[in-house]
Design a protein around this motif. Sequence first.
Motif: not given
Length: 366
Positions: A157-158, A161-162, A165
């Motif tokens: 998920k991170n 998300s990176e 972004n």
Amino acid sequence: MLKQFFILCSGADKKLLDGCSDGEQTKFVGIGATVFFTAVMAFIASAYALFTVFDNIIPALLFGFVWSLLIFNLDRFIVSTIRKRDSFSNEFLQATPRIILAFIIAIVISKPLEIKIFEKEINTVLLKEKNAMALNNKKEVASYFKSDLEKNKNEIKNLISEIANKEKEVNTLYQTYIQEAEGTAGTKLMGKGPVFKEKIAKHDLAKNELDTIRKNNLEKIAVLEKGNKTLQTDLDKKVTETQPIIDSFDGLMARINALNKLPWLPSVFIMLLFLAIETSPIIAKLLSPRGEYDYKLEDLETALKATIEQDKYQRELLIKTSATMHDKVYADIAEDKKLYDLQRKNTIELLEQQSNNFVEKQMKTL
């Protein structure tokens, strides 16, 4: 032939019973038949109970046969040792331990048959318990792998998300240099001037960074997803390996516990039925009046007891008489003058010999 076999089962003295009336013999035939059929029921019950333990008919039949012999011997012993008394209270007191033992035997015999009789209901209870155990097992196994799965999911998920972004940043820079070129924002001068070139350079740099981040993160995500698949495979494998243990939750203790969860009234009636069967020979003995066999048996026992007591008394009297005679004989011998003189002479010679030997030893030491 059958009559003689049931008399043997009753534990009665065959020779003594042969001289009794047909009615007296019939009574003991009934008692022996009850003892025999109780042993048969014990064989059926124990064989079924042991079959649920071993899942093999041969050891179940062997142990069931041994158990039925044990029950047969106990019942035969219980019935044969009850004696008719002059008082019913004395008879009941004598039979109380045997009734308690019969009660225990009845419970032991009835439980396996209850399990067989209520097999369908017990299977339903066991099915519910197995389903609950399977769900709990899945939850426990899942909780064991949960931390690793959650960690990998959070990392994925991170990483996503990176990337998102960075894409958002690239899109913003794209809109900025487009608006600069169109003259709708920034310097509001249409054309590709120095500001435009600066902004498009920033966009291109961010886009290159996005490509690098996307490539690296997608590789990491692929590794993490592969790890998740491995963990999920291990989880499913663990559940599959433990499922046979749950499926085999069908032993004797499990069935007894399942039986206890069913309504208790039918089980009580079945147990009372076996209790009545098991105690019927004892109850028949207690309630029946003294018969010809009982009188003859009492006559033999009292005759034997009288003979033993008489022999004991005669032996004691013989010992007492013999002791008295020996005391009198030795008293008479002690007063005999001739015997006294002979004993005195021998004693003097012995003392003289001892004195001479002592003197010789002393002389040798000088």
